[in-house]
Design a protein around this motif. Structure first.
Motif, short mmCIF file in Angstrom:
data_model
loop_
_atom_site.label_atom_id
_atom_site.label_comp_id
_atom_site.label_asym_id
_atom_site.label_seq_id
_atom_site.Cartn_x
_atom_site.Cartn_y
_atom_site.Cartn_z
N ARG A 204 8.94 -15.11 7.95
CA ARG A 204 7.65 -15.78 7.92
C ARG A 204 6.85 -15.26 6.74
O ARG A 204 7.05 -14.12 6.30
CB ARG A 204 6.87 -15.55 9.22
N VAL A 205 5.94 -16.09 6.24
CA VAL A 205 5.13 -15.73 5.08
C VAL A 205 3.65 -15.87 5.44
O VAL A 205 3.25 -16.86 6.05
CB VAL A 205 5.45 -16.64 3.87
N ALA A 206 2.87 -14.84 5.09
CA ALA A 206 1.43 -14.90 5.27
C ALA A 206 0.80 -15.15 3.90
O ALA A 206 0.88 -14.30 3.03
CB ALA A 206 0.91 -13.60 5.87
N ILE A 207 0.21 -16.33 3.73
CA ILE A 207 -0.45 -16.63 2.45
C ILE A 207 -1.89 -16.18 2.55
O ILE A 207 -2.61 -16.53 3.49
CB ILE A 207 -0.34 -18.13 2.12
N MET A 208 -2.31 -15.35 1.57
CA MET A 208 -3.65 -14.78 1.61
C MET A 208 -4.46 -15.21 0.41
O MET A 208 -3.92 -15.49 -0.66
CB MET A 208 -3.58 -13.25 1.66
N ASN A 209 -5.76 -15.27 0.61
CA ASN A 209 -6.68 -15.60 -0.49
C ASN A 209 -8.03 -14.95 -0.22
O ASN A 209 -8.56 -15.06 0.88
CB ASN A 209 -6.84 -17.13 -0.60
N ALA A 210 -8.54 -14.26 -1.23
CA ALA A 210 -9.87 -13.64 -1.16
C ALA A 210 -10.08 -12.84 0.13
O ALA A 210 -11.10 -12.97 0.78
CB ALA A 210 -10.96 -14.69 -1.33
N GLY A 211 -9.09 -12.02 0.49
CA GLY A 211 -9.25 -11.15 1.65
C GLY A 211 -9.08 -11.83 2.99
O GLY A 211 -9.36 -11.24 4.03
N ARG A 212 -8.63 -13.08 2.97
CA ARG A 212 -8.45 -13.80 4.24
C ARG A 212 -7.04 -14.35 4.35
O ARG A 212 -6.41 -14.68 3.35
CB ARG A 212 -9.41 -15.00 4.32
N LEU A 213 -6.58 -14.45 5.60
CA LEU A 213 -5.28 -15.06 5.85
C LEU A 213 -5.44 -16.57 5.87
O LEU A 213 -6.23 -17.12 6.63
CB LEU A 213 -4.75 -14.56 7.21
N MET A 214 -4.72 -17.28 4.98
CA MET A 214 -4.87 -18.73 4.90
C MET A 214 -3.91 -19.45 5.85
O MET A 214 -4.26 -20.44 6.48
CB MET A 214 -4.63 -19.22 3.47
#
Lengths: 355, 262
Positions: A204-214
């Motif tokens: 599984r992949v956790a895509i993150m942006n600006a300190g948040r989990l997307m």
């Protein structure tokens, strides 16, 4: 031996800057999960929080039954593989690998046996007496991997482990990492900014942006069904156009944008809400010169050659879009065409407030 | 096309060497003279001015004091300087910039001012015994060299190596001794030599801090020259030169001198 990892509502600050906001993530025992995002998205911060080199301002991190949050890093029992290998320059390859066993009070004879066994597995047993400085990048990373694996940690973490290697080796090494991880069944967290790398080796992949989990999902799901526009753009849905449903006729929905209408089948796209975003990859917009086709009217702009297709910059009333067209019939700039969305390369996103 | 340097370059280089070496040759020559006054070229050959050094009790005592101060001062400077250099590099981002400058101040302040300030504060102000004041003065004098040299070798140290050791179960303090120190060993030895020689040769600070009964060798040399004009001074100088050469030779044998140039 292998254990699940639970990150529960963790936030982190550097001074007054919030670098991670309310992150919750569960990694199952034996699973390999990637944290994926651009630099500054919080993925490395997350890794350092799990390793204990940073302390969360709130939230908790649990590994198996243990609460790691207050545990100093040297007692967390986590195997780490660094981008720059971080081998001990003053120790031989063998001593590097047996370092962790020494800290655990393993007697010298067994230490040597286990370290040699691990070096055998990564194919470096003949180099056991070398100094790390005498190794190539790939060999160094194998030593680092052996050093982290030999302590049989309940959790293994990788921080951009392949970024310093050349492209060919990178692909070989990621297969090797995945095979070793699978064989040992070690729960793993893998930090990378490389989408292909993350998708190819992760459960599984956790895509993150600006300190948040997307979004946190299987690669196949992320690739086909992004949950929001950020993830959609990240996985290559370059064209995102807002639509409004104007008519429903059984399975077929007629939707409108900027005065242009298209017809979409709910058998292909699933249930379609009254307002939605249609996201498509350049491959998912078929360029046709048949002006009676049910698609978006467009004027072709610049044509570029991709090898497998031609790519066109298109001007439409809904904005600037990118579409790929066939190699057999290159079209000239200024040609009037229709862009027909292909269901298997497009998806429906919920409209997001303010965007 | 050849690799031979240009003749003019060879001549200039030779002149530089002559310029550097001639004073030393003169001192050695003067030390070997049989006369009771300093002269060059030496008249007659004798080692009696060398044995004379050890017959003068002031020289015997100050040699011992100088070596004690140099060893202890350098040791203290290493004990303070190594952790300081480590902290300055490890937390470079977090720490204010002026903190690093603080450790260089003793070099930036004119030594004579530095010596006077120590006299006012330590000997006169706090009534610190002479030997202790000398030791503190020399420790502070050589501390900047230690911090600078150790910092230079830590600058190329990758601190993720330290994190790797910690993640493998080594406690932070233990990691400092087993992982960090072995990797700055060359810097530590370089710092030791630099500090030791600086302390041994110091005049300005010692001038203020020496007192009745306790002095250092360079100060004793000055005092001797003021009263006598015999070649003892030259022979002491030769002795100091050979001490330095001996230290360098030991280093060259064990490590190679190239690391000093780093």
């Amino acid at each position: 031996m292998t254990q699940p990892l639970d990150i529960n509502a963790v936030s982190a600050h550097y001074g007054t800057t919030k670098v991670l906001e309310d992150l919750s993530l569960s990694v199952q025992a034996g699973e390999l999960v990637s944290l994926l995002g651009a630099s500054g998205c919080g993925k490395t911060t997350t890794l350092r929080l799990i390793a204990g080199f940073l302390t969360p301002s709130s939230g908790s991190i649990r590994l198996g039954g243990r609460d790691l949050t207050q545990l100093p890093p040297h007692r967390r029992d986590i195997g780490l593989v660094f981008q720059n290998y971080a081998l001990f320059p003053h120790l031989s390859v063998l001593d590097n690998v047996s370092f962790g066993l020494k800290q655990r009070g393993v007697p010298p004879a067994e230490r040597r046996k286990r370290a040699m066994g691990m070096l055998e597995r990564v194919g470096l047993a003949p180099l056991a007496d070398r100094a790390p400085g005498a190794l190539s990048g790939g060999q160094k990373q194998r030593v680092a991997l052996a050093r982290a694996l030999v302590i049989e940690p309940p959790l293994l973490m990788f921080d951009e482990p392949l970024s310093n290697l050349d492209a060919k080796l990178r692909v070989d090494m990621r297969v090797e990492i995945r095979e070793l991880q699978r064989a040992n069944g070690t729960t793993s967290v893998y930090v990378t900014h490389d989408q292909e790398e993350a998708f190819s080796i992760s459960d599984r992949v956790a895509i993150m942006n600006a300190g948040r989990l997307m979004q946190f999902d299987r690669p196949e799901t992320l690739y086909r069904q992004p949950a929001n526009t950020f993830v959609a753009r990240f996985v290559g849905f370059e064209n995102i156009v807002p639509f409004k449903v104007v008519a429903r006729d059984a399975e077929v929905v007629t939707a409108e944008t900027s005065g242009m209408r298209i017809r979409l089948s709910q058998t292909a796209y699933g249930p379609i809400p009254d307002t939605f975003l249609l996201a498509s990859r350049p491959d998912g917009l078929q360029v046709t010169t048949d002006l009676s086709a049910k698609g978006l009217p467009a004027t072709l702009g610049l044509r570029t050659y991709l090898g497998r297709a031609y790519q066109y910059q298109c001007e439409t009333a809904a904005g600037h879009l990118v579409a790929n067209g066939s190699l057999t019939a290159p079209l000239e700039s200024g040609t009037q065409v229709r862009l027909v969305p292909a269901p298997e390369q497009s998806c429906i996103l919920a409209t997001e407030g303010g965007r | 096309m050849t690799d031979r340097p240009h003749p003019i370059l060879i001549i200039v280089a030779a002149l530089v060497y002559v310029f550097l070496m001639v004073p030393l040759v003169i001192v050695v020559g003067a030390a070997l003279s049989d006369t009771t006054y300093l002269t060059f070229p030496p008249q007659g050959l004798s080692l009696r001015w060398f044995t004379n050094i050890f017959e003068i009790s002031a020289f015997r005592r100050t040699i011992v004091t100088s070596l004690q101060i140099a060893f202890l001062g350098t040791f203290l400077a290493l004990v303070i300087g190594i952790p300081a250099a480590y902290a300055l590099n490890r937390y470079r981002v977090e720490l204010p910039r002026w903190l690093g400058t603080l450790f260089v101040l003793p070099i930036l302040v004119p030594e004579i001012v530095f010596g006077f300030a120590l006299l006012k504060s330590l000997t006169v102000g706090a009534g610190v015994p002479i030997f202790v004041a000398l030791l503190i003065g020399h420790t502070l004098l050589v501390l900047p060299y230690v911090v600078r040299v150790i910092s230079a070798s830590l600058a190329s140290f990758d601190f993720s190596i330290e994190e790797a050791a910690i993640s493998l179960g080594s406690a932070p303090l233990k990691t400092f001794f087993t992982i960090v120190l072995p990797n700055v060993r060359a810097g530590m030895i370089a710092a030791f030599i630099l500090a030791f020689i600086t302390s041994l040769n110091d005049v300005s600070v010692s001038l203020f801090l020496t007192g009745p009964g306790i002095s250092t060798l360079p100060i004793q040399i000055l005092a001797h020259v003021e009263q006598f004009f015999d070649p003892t001074v030259a022979s002491v100088s030769v002795l100091l030169m050979f001490l330095t050469v001996a230290v360098m030779a030991v280093v060259e044998r064990t490590l190679g001198l190239t690391f000093l140039a780093k």
